[in-house]
Design an enzyme around this catalytic site. Structure first.
Site, mmCIF file in Angstrom:
data_model
loop_
_atom_site.group_PDB
_atom_site.id
_atom_site.type_symbol
_atom_site.label_atom_id
_atom_site.label_comp_id
_atom_site.label_asym_id
_atom_site.label_seq_id
_atom_site.Cartn_x
_atom_site.Cartn_y
_atom_site.Cartn_z
ATOM 1 N N ARG A 182 65.804 71.276 65.915
ATOM 2 C CA ARG A 182 67.050 70.670 66.392
ATOM 3 C C ARG A 182 67.638 71.447 67.570
ATOM 4 N NH1 ARG A 182 67.449 70.902 60.781
ATOM 5 N NH2 ARG A 182 67.552 68.878 59.721
ATOM 6 N N HIS A 194 59.790 66.733 66.246
ATOM 7 C CA HIS A 194 58.998 67.170 65.103
ATOM 8 C C HIS A 194 57.717 67.821 65.600
ATOM 9 C CE1 HIS A 194 61.862 65.028 62.737
ATOM 10 N NE2 HIS A 194 61.522 63.865 63.243
ATOM 11 N N GLU A 229 56.544 59.805 63.244
ATOM 12 C CA GLU A 229 57.313 58.840 62.472
ATOM 13 C C GLU A 229 57.521 57.549 63.249
ATOM 14 O OE1 GLU A 229 60.727 61.239 61.626
ATOM 15 O OE2 GLU A 229 61.790 60.628 63.439
ATOM 16 N N SER A 264 70.988 64.693 64.830
ATOM 17 C CA SER A 264 70.719 65.737 65.812
ATOM 18 C C SER A 264 69.672 65.300 66.834
ATOM 19 C CB SER A 264 70.238 67.009 65.113
ATOM 20 O OG SER A 264 69.076 66.765 64.350
ATOM 21 N N LYS A 300 73.823 72.302 62.201
ATOM 22 C CA LYS A 300 72.726 73.029 61.565
ATOM 23 C C LYS A 300 72.049 73.981 62.554
ATOM 24 C CE LYS A 300 71.660 69.348 58.225
ATOM 25 N NZ LYS A 300 70.598 68.437 57.712
#
Length: 435
Positions: A304, A110, A135, A106, A310
């Protein structure tokens, strides 16, 4: 007497639709390498991630005792180091992963720590963590993805080239964006940068709030154009066969999706093995294909908005982004020799440090030729090591263990470590120590 702080771990593989199938997945092969786990690869099943750490969603276990790594580090503060253990409440501050990507993940970002806390309080079902999730990605195999916004001049070029993009972003939004940034794309003064970011936010919000019918109609037109005119698709300056192939591939995976249009606003990045990029909080990105090492703060928070069935949270995504824009060369990391490795001062250091500007983690990539070894001075914090290629041994004090692709080890704080390669070997080590 305390045990030698070197434990082989059993790590779980997750199956998601975007993962590579069967033995094509590095995540699956690495999970199966630990024979004690009893893990068996199903040839028709997608395997997406291998998780290494203490996160409760998929905790790693010590293969000797069967106990979780979280139990071990919670009961023995020395394994983490007193300062790290206290600061991070007796849990590893990072989550280490291998991702094997067959199709696009997706389009996401974050949250930072403050936003993560608010999202969890307001919507714990979709945001189960209250931690931030910066990340880092290091390629194991050739990788491609999106990361951050393109330079503004590229976005202007695509708006002028594609009527479909103008239509879904909104004609007035597109005109306003071009008028606002033209001639100022490279300006560095604070006021102009802020104005450029505001214009970019307005454009992106227009895109993300476009009607489904508009997206479907114009995405189909865009995909047809990509297939019909691959060499000229997108214009001579920033388009061509590579962009055409990208749009065609993404449309085959997610037909008529809003994510197709994000490809013209977000940087398209390609990483070769050993290359890396760092994704700060509130930066839009998407992984598209390849096998990668990923390290992040210990969180599972994702906001997302595209290429996904989702939950999509367009409102929060639009509001949370920093809208920084820069060429992809500025997104890639520049590793440096790992000073704690015994080969760091040689002309060809065998261990490179990827050190992002955060406290929770850093990663070392060690590449040893067959017959070579390297000793590592103690670190003031815990680490996890995974071998992705080759074989050899790993030793802490009197304890020596075998290395081969897929095996994972935990190394406690203050341990002197030695790695030996019986054949060409590549290993990645995630760690945290007090900065």
């Amino acid at each position: 007497m305390l045990p030698v702080p070197l434990f082989q771990l059993q790590c779980g593989a997750n199956s998601y639709d975007w993962g590579k199938i069967g033995k094509d997945s590095a995540a699956a092969r690495f999970a199966a390498a630990t024979e004690e786990s009893g893990f068996s690869i199903q040839e028709d099943k997608p395997y997406a991630e291998l998780w290494m750490g203490t996160h409760p969603s998929n905790p790693s276990k010590d293969i000797s005792s069967g106990r979780t790594l979280l139990e071990l580090v919670s009961e023995n503060q020395a394994l983490m180091g007193a300062t790290i253990s206290e600061r991070y409440e007796k849990k590893l501050p990072f989550l280490f992963k291998v991702l094997s990507i067959q199709k696009a993940l997706s389009i996401q970002a974050h949250p930072d720590k403050k936003l993560a806390e608010r999202l969890r309080a307001e919507d714990p079902k979709n945001y189960p963590d209250d931690n931030h999730k910066p990340e880092m990605t290091i390629a194991i195999t050739p990788f491609d993805g999106f990361c951050g916004f393109r330079p503004l001049a590229e976005i202007v070029s695509f708006l002028q080239e594609f009527p479909e993009l103008r239509a879904v972003c909104g004609e007035s939004n597109s005109d306003a964006f071009i008028a606002a940034v033209s001639g100022k794309e490279s300006a560095s003064d604070e006021a102009t940068v802020a104005a450029n970011k505001a214009a970019l936010k307005n454009l992106f919000e227009g895109l993300m709030t476009a009607s489904e019918s508009d997206i479907k109609t114009h995405a189909a037109s865009l995909a047809s154009s990509a297939e019909a005119n691959p060499d000229t698709f997108g214009g001579s300056q920033h388009g061509g066969a590579e962009l055409s192939a990208l749009i065609t591939r993404l449309n085959s995976q997610f037909p008529n999706d809003i994510g197709l249009f994000c490809a013209f606003l977000l940087n398209y990045v390609k990483l070769q093995p050993g290359e890396a990029m760092f994704l700060q909080a509130n930066v839009p990105h998407a992984y598209l294909s390849g096998d990668i090492i990923e390290c992040m703060a210990a969180s599972d928070n994702v906001v997302r908005a595209g290429f996904t069935p989702k939950f999509k949270d367009v409102k929060n995504l639009v509001q949370m982004l920093t809208y920084s824009y820069a060429p992809i060369s500025e997104q890639k990391m520049k590793p440096e020799p790992f000073a704690s490795g015994s080969n760091s001062s040689s002309d060809a250091p065998t261990s490179l440090l990827y050190n992002p500007p955060i406290d929770e983690f850093a990663v070392v990539r060690t590449q040893l030729a067959g017959g070579a070894m390297e000793e590592f001075a103690p670190l003031d914090g815990p680490s996890i090591i995974i071998v992705t290629q080759g074989s050899g041994t790993i030793a802490v004090g009197p304890k020596t263990q075998r290395l081969k692709a897929g095996l994972v080890y935990f190394v406690g704080a203050t341990a002197t470590l030695e790695m030996y390669a019986s054949e060409d070997l590549i290993a990645f080590r995630a760690f945290c120590e007090v900065k």
